[in-house]
Structures are given as structure tokens and as C-alpha cells.
Design a protein around this motif. Sequence first.
Motif, PDB file in Angstrom:
ATOM      1  N   VAL A 212      51.753  63.181  20.093  1.00  0.00           N
ATOM      2  CA  VAL A 212      53.304  63.830  19.409  1.00  0.00           C
ATOM      3  C   VAL A 212      53.512  64.884  21.094  1.00  0.00           C
ATOM      4  CG1 VAL A 212      54.324  65.422  17.421  1.00  0.00           C
ATOM      5  CG2 VAL A 212      52.714  63.740  16.819  1.00  0.00           C
ATOM      6  N   PHE A 213      54.713  64.252  20.986  1.00  0.00           N
ATOM      7  CA  PHE A 213      55.435  65.270  22.406  1.00  0.00           C
ATOM      8  C   PHE A 213      56.843  65.813  21.681  1.00  0.00           C
ATOM      9  CE2 PHE A 213      53.124  61.774  23.906  1.00  0.00           C
ATOM     10  CZ  PHE A 213      52.587  62.205  25.582  1.00  0.00           C
ATOM     11  N   VAL A 214      56.939  66.503  22.530  1.00  0.00           N
ATOM     12  CA  VAL A 214      58.609  67.622  21.676  1.00  0.00           C
ATOM     13  C   VAL A 214      59.203  67.540  23.118  1.00  0.00           C
ATOM     14  CG1 VAL A 214      57.397  69.925  22.055  1.00  0.00           C
ATOM     15  CG2 VAL A 214      59.570  69.173  20.205  1.00  0.00           C
ATOM     16  N   GLY A 215      60.388  67.671  23.313  1.00  0.00           N
ATOM     17  CA  GLY A 215      60.963  67.966  23.495  1.00  0.00           C
ATOM     18  C   GLY A 215      63.113  67.913  23.172  1.00  0.00           C
ATOM     19  N   PRO A 216      63.608  68.188  24.497  1.00  0.00           N
ATOM     20  CA  PRO A 216      65.531  68.035  24.508  1.00  0.00           C
ATOM     21  C   PRO A 216      65.690  66.552  24.120  1.00  0.00           C
ATOM     22  CG  PRO A 216      65.096  68.695  26.205  1.00  0.00           C
ATOM     23  CD  PRO A 216      63.398  68.931  25.646  1.00  0.00           C
ATOM     24  N   ASP A 217      66.849  66.051  23.600  1.00  0.00           N
ATOM     25  CA  ASP A 217      67.156  64.803  23.706  1.00  0.00           C
ATOM     26  C   ASP A 217      67.987  64.668  25.113  1.00  0.00           C
ATOM     27  OD1 ASP A 217      69.494  66.736  24.228  1.00  0.00           O
ATOM     28  OD2 ASP A 217      70.621  65.067  24.255  1.00  0.00           O
ATOM     29  N   LEU A 218      67.817  63.571  25.305  1.00  0.00           N
ATOM     30  CA  LEU A 218      67.537  62.286  26.337  1.00  0.00           C
ATOM     31  C   LEU A 218      68.019  62.102  27.330  1.00  0.00           C
ATOM     32  CD1 LEU A 218      65.259  59.114  25.391  1.00  0.00           C
ATOM     33  CD2 LEU A 218      64.569  61.303  26.873  1.00  0.00           C
TER      34      LEU A 218
ATOM     35  N   SER B 148      56.188  54.802  29.184  1.00  0.00           N
ATOM     36  CA  SER B 148      54.945  54.714  29.529  1.00  0.00           C
ATOM     37  C   SER B 148      53.620  55.831  29.452  1.00  0.00           C
ATOM     38  CB  SER B 148      55.330  55.243  32.022  1.00  0.00           C
ATOM     39  OG  SER B 148      55.637  56.593  31.398  1.00  0.00           O
ATOM     40  N   LEU B 149      54.202  56.961  28.992  1.00  0.00           N
ATOM     41  CA  LEU B 149      53.365  57.855  27.983  1.00  0.00           C
ATOM     42  C   LEU B 149      52.931  57.576  26.567  1.00  0.00           C
ATOM     43  CD1 LEU B 149      55.138  60.698  28.739  1.00  0.00           C
ATOM     44  CD2 LEU B 149      53.484  61.002  29.707  1.00  0.00           C
ATOM     45  N   GLY B 150      53.905  56.011  26.260  1.00  0.00           N
ATOM     46  CA  GLY B 150      52.940  55.786  25.292  1.00  0.00           C
ATOM     47  C   GLY B 150      53.093  56.193  23.624  1.00  0.00           C
ATOM     48  N   VAL B 151      54.704  56.483  24.447  1.00  0.00           N
ATOM     49  CA  VAL B 151      55.465  56.894  22.543  1.00  0.00           C
ATOM     50  C   VAL B 151      56.712  55.605  22.596  1.00  0.00           C
ATOM     51  CG1 VAL B 151      58.191  57.733  22.486  1.00  0.00           C
ATOM     52  CG2 VAL B 151      56.312  58.637  24.125  1.00  0.00           C
ATOM     53  N   THR B 152      56.405  55.787  21.356  1.00  0.00           N
ATOM     54  CA  THR B 152      56.595  54.109  20.536  1.00  0.00           C
ATOM     55  C   THR B 152      57.988  54.699  19.411  1.00  0.00           C
ATOM     56  OG1 THR B 152      55.460  54.427  18.993  1.00  0.00           O
ATOM     57  CG2 THR B 152      54.291  53.130  20.604  1.00  0.00           C
ATOM     58  N   ALA B 153      58.468  55.659  18.916  1.00  0.00           N
ATOM     59  CA  ALA B 153      59.416  56.293  18.163  1.00  0.00           C
ATOM     60  C   ALA B 153      60.255  57.556  18.624  1.00  0.00           C
ATOM     61  CB  ALA B 153      58.653  56.775  16.882  1.00  0.00           C
ATOM     62  N   ILE B 154      61.153  58.127  18.453  1.00  0.00           N
ATOM     63  CA  ILE B 154      61.550  59.178  18.180  1.00  0.00           C
ATOM     64  C   ILE B 154      62.022  59.723  17.532  1.00  0.00           C
ATOM     65  CG2 ILE B 154      64.295  60.048  19.702  1.00  0.00           C
ATOM     66  CD1 ILE B 154      63.690  59.222  21.988  1.00  0.00           C
ATOM     67  N   LEU B 155      61.915  61.391  16.481  1.00  0.00           N
ATOM     68  CA  LEU B 155      62.821  61.431  15.724  1.00  0.00           C
ATOM     69  C   LEU B 155      63.652  63.018  15.904  1.00  0.00           C
ATOM     70  CD1 LEU B 155      62.809  62.622  12.842  1.00  0.00           C
ATOM     71  CD2 LEU B 155      60.528  63.829  12.996  1.00  0.00           C
ATOM     72  N   SER B 156      64.609  62.816  16.068  1.00  0.00           N
ATOM     73  CA  SER B 156      66.035  63.669  16.604  1.00  0.00           C
ATOM     74  C   SER B 156      66.003  64.052  15.106  1.00  0.00           C
ATOM     75  CB  SER B 156      67.016  62.440  16.544  1.00  0.00           C
ATOM     76  OG  SER B 156      68.200  63.656  16.819  1.00  0.00           O
ATOM     77  N   LEU B 157      66.240  65.599  15.286  1.00  0.00           N
ATOM     78  CA  LEU B 157      66.371  66.556  14.675  1.00  0.00           C
ATOM     79  C   LEU B 157      67.373  67.047  14.588  1.00  0.00           C
ATOM     80  CD1 LEU B 157      62.852  68.577  14.905  1.00  0.00           C
ATOM     81  CD2 LEU B 157      63.749  66.632  12.919  1.00  0.00           C
ATOM     82  N   GLN B 158      68.773  66.796  15.513  1.00  0.00           N
ATOM     83  CA  GLN B 158      69.821  66.923  15.612  1.00  0.00           C
ATOM     84  C   GLN B 158      70.528  66.608  15.043  1.00  0.00           C
ATOM     85  OE1 GLN B 158      70.115  65.423  20.416  1.00  0.00           O
ATOM     86  NE2 GLN B 158      70.064  68.062  20.616  1.00  0.00           N
TER      87      GLN B 158
END
Length: 72
Positions: free
Chosen positions: A14-20, A31-41
Amino acid sequence: MIAGLNCHRVLPTVFVGPDLRLEQDIELLRSLGVTAILSLQSEEDVKGHSTVILGAVIDAGLKVHKVSISDF
């Protein structure tokens, strides 16, 4: 900060960060292995600026889940 992207690993998968904001960040996430994004905005938070990136994220094969929350 990881790989020049403003995100942080909070759990092994699990990674946390701002919107792209940049399309090149999508490849960094992959490249970090992220397969999904959960947006709370909320829709108001992303007015216009995330629409293009969201399309590029989906085109790159990442899953996107949106759960709008109120920010006080």
C-alpha cells in the motif's frame, strides 16, 4: 518519496500520495507493482485536472476505485 514520485509506502503493498498530475508517473507506479488506485477525492476536488490522467491510468491497465470523502 519513492522514485521521484511524491508517494510513500505505508504497508508492503500500500502506497499513499496525492493525485497524479503527469502521465509519466503512471509508469513509475506500475514499476512499483501498483495495480489499483483508490481515490478519496470528491468530484469538486478533481474538477478537470484529473480527467486526462484518469483515462491514461485506465488505458495503462490499472484499476481505479473512487470513494468520495468530505474534507473538513
